[in-house]
Design a protein around this motif. Sequence first.
Motif, short mmCIF file in Angstrom:
data_model
loop_
_atom_site.label_atom_id
_atom_site.label_comp_id
_atom_site.label_asym_id
_atom_site.label_seq_id
_atom_site.Cartn_x
_atom_site.Cartn_y
_atom_site.Cartn_z
N THR A 264 -19.45 32.63 7.33
CA THR A 264 -19.08 31.75 5.68
C THR A 264 -20.33 31.57 5.89
O THR A 264 -21.42 30.17 6.27
CB THR A 264 -18.43 31.16 5.73
OG1 THR A 264 -16.92 32.37 6.36
CG2 THR A 264 -18.18 30.67 4.59
N MET A 265 -20.98 31.66 5.14
CA MET A 265 -22.78 30.43 3.74
C MET A 265 -21.90 30.01 2.82
O MET A 265 -21.15 30.57 2.50
CB MET A 265 -23.09 31.73 4.04
CG MET A 265 -24.51 32.43 5.40
SD MET A 265 -25.32 30.94 5.42
CE MET A 265 -26.10 32.56 6.08
N TRP B 258 -21.30 28.71 8.50
CA TRP B 258 -20.76 27.94 9.26
C TRP B 258 -19.20 29.49 10.33
O TRP B 258 -19.64 30.39 9.82
CB TRP B 258 -19.13 27.87 8.40
CG TRP B 258 -19.48 26.59 7.90
CD1 TRP B 258 -20.29 26.54 6.35
CD2 TRP B 258 -19.36 25.16 8.40
NE1 TRP B 258 -20.47 25.31 6.14
CE2 TRP B 258 -20.28 24.22 6.97
CE3 TRP B 258 -18.30 24.34 9.61
CZ2 TRP B 258 -20.00 23.13 6.86
CZ3 TRP B 258 -19.02 23.19 9.18
CH2 TRP B 258 -19.20 22.29 7.94
N ILE B 259 -19.05 29.12 11.42
CA ILE B 259 -18.08 29.60 12.35
C ILE B 259 -17.09 28.87 12.08
O ILE B 259 -17.25 28.13 13.17
CB ILE B 259 -19.16 30.32 13.53
CG1 ILE B 259 -20.36 31.21 13.31
CG2 ILE B 259 -18.56 31.69 14.69
CD1 ILE B 259 -20.82 31.28 14.09
N GLY B 260 -16.40 29.56 12.17
CA GLY B 260 -14.64 28.85 12.40
C GLY B 260 -14.95 27.16 11.16
O GLY B 260 -15.47 27.43 9.76
N ASP B 261 -14.81 26.28 11.97
CA ASP B 261 -15.06 24.85 11.17
C ASP B 261 -16.24 24.29 11.76
O ASP B 261 -16.40 22.85 12.04
CB ASP B 261 -13.32 23.98 11.79
CG ASP B 261 -13.19 23.97 13.28
OD1 ASP B 261 -13.82 24.71 13.57
OD2 ASP B 261 -12.22 23.31 13.69
N GLU B 262 -16.91 25.40 13.10
CA GLU B 262 -18.18 24.69 13.01
C GLU B 262 -19.82 25.63 12.49
O GLU B 262 -19.64 25.57 12.35
CB GLU B 262 -18.56 25.47 14.12
CG GLU B 262 -17.06 24.65 15.21
CD GLU B 262 -17.64 25.15 16.90
OE1 GLU B 262 -19.21 24.63 17.91
OE2 GLU B 262 -16.93 25.75 17.45
N ILE B 263 -20.62 23.86 12.08
CA ILE B 263 -21.26 24.25 11.53
C ILE B 263 -21.94 24.75 12.46
O ILE B 263 -22.72 24.28 13.34
CB ILE B 263 -22.34 22.85 10.58
CG1 ILE B 263 -23.30 23.17 10.11
CG2 ILE B 263 -22.70 22.28 11.81
CD1 ILE B 263 -24.02 22.28 8.78
N ALA B 264 -23.03 25.93 11.75
CA ALA B 264 -23.63 26.51 12.44
C ALA B 264 -25.46 26.96 12.62
O ALA B 264 -26.02 26.99 13.05
CB ALA B 264 -23.19 28.44 12.70
N ALA B 265 -25.24 26.34 11.21
CA ALA B 265 -26.72 26.21 10.76
C ALA B 265 -26.98 25.39 9.21
O ALA B 265 -25.97 26.12 8.35
CB ALA B 265 -27.63 28.13 10.46
N ARG C 71 -32.98 25.18 9.77
CA ARG C 71 -32.21 24.14 11.20
C ARG C 71 -30.86 25.35 11.52
O ARG C 71 -29.78 25.50 10.74
CB ARG C 71 -31.86 22.87 10.85
CG ARG C 71 -31.68 22.40 12.57
CD ARG C 71 -32.76 22.11 13.76
NE ARG C 71 -32.30 21.55 14.81
CZ ARG C 71 -32.99 20.36 15.41
NH1 ARG C 71 -34.42 20.66 14.97
NH2 ARG C 71 -32.43 20.16 16.35
N VAL C 72 -30.58 25.25 12.74
CA VAL C 72 -29.65 26.49 13.44
C VAL C 72 -29.44 25.00 14.74
O VAL C 72 -30.03 24.39 15.58
CB VAL C 72 -29.96 27.44 14.10
CG1 VAL C 72 -28.79 28.29 15.40
CG2 VAL C 72 -30.72 28.15 13.32
N ALA C 73 -28.16 24.82 14.94
CA ALA C 73 -27.15 24.02 15.13
C ALA C 73 -27.49 24.75 17.44
O ALA C 73 -27.42 25.63 17.09
CB ALA C 73 -25.77 24.01 15.34
N ASP C 74 -27.49 23.59 17.50
CA ASP C 74 -28.52 24.25 19.20
C ASP C 74 -27.09 24.74 19.80
O ASP C 74 -27.47 25.87 20.52
CB ASP C 74 -28.57 22.72 19.98
CG ASP C 74 -29.54 21.96 19.53
OD1 ASP C 74 -30.24 22.48 18.85
OD2 ASP C 74 -29.41 20.40 20.32
#
Length: 164
Positions: free
Chosen positions: A6-7, A56-63, A81-84
């Motif tokens: 989700t963006m 977001w992927i689910g409730d986690e920030i991804a980028a 930036r992409v989250a590690d």
Amino acid sequence: MTHSLTMVRDDLTGEATRGLIAAHLAGMLANTPVESVHALDLGELQHPSVQVYSAWIGDEIAAVGAFKTFDSDRAELKSMRVADAFLGRGLGRAMLVHLGREARQAGIRSLWLETGAGPDFVAARRLYESAGFSYCPPFGDYSPDPLSVFMTRDLAPSPGPAAL
């Protein structure tokens, strides 16, 4: 359970987004002398000329990614930036495509960027090259810097499904 990507347009008030922006700045400062770091800080990202998006992927920030309009039809990509935890999953490309679409809808006809010239930035440069960006001289307020490269690309008026 698999979550879809989700963006969202981000107002930078959430701790997850603020944390990823802080990690981005820390990473830039760890790899580049301060005078060659051109990443925007949280306050600069909140300027009205800047649009910030988070993935977001689910409730986690991804980028996270942003663009800053610098005249009526040109904008600069900022803070990609992409989250590690999500590296290597194509999220940098997904954010780049999303930013291109949003910029086009805002009337932007060309995107510009500055990124690092060293080995820590090879993946970023390859991503931009594969998305049609070409190298160019410094633009705007930038000066030549051996630690920076500059790139640009026009935005096509009617993109295909994966085009910028």
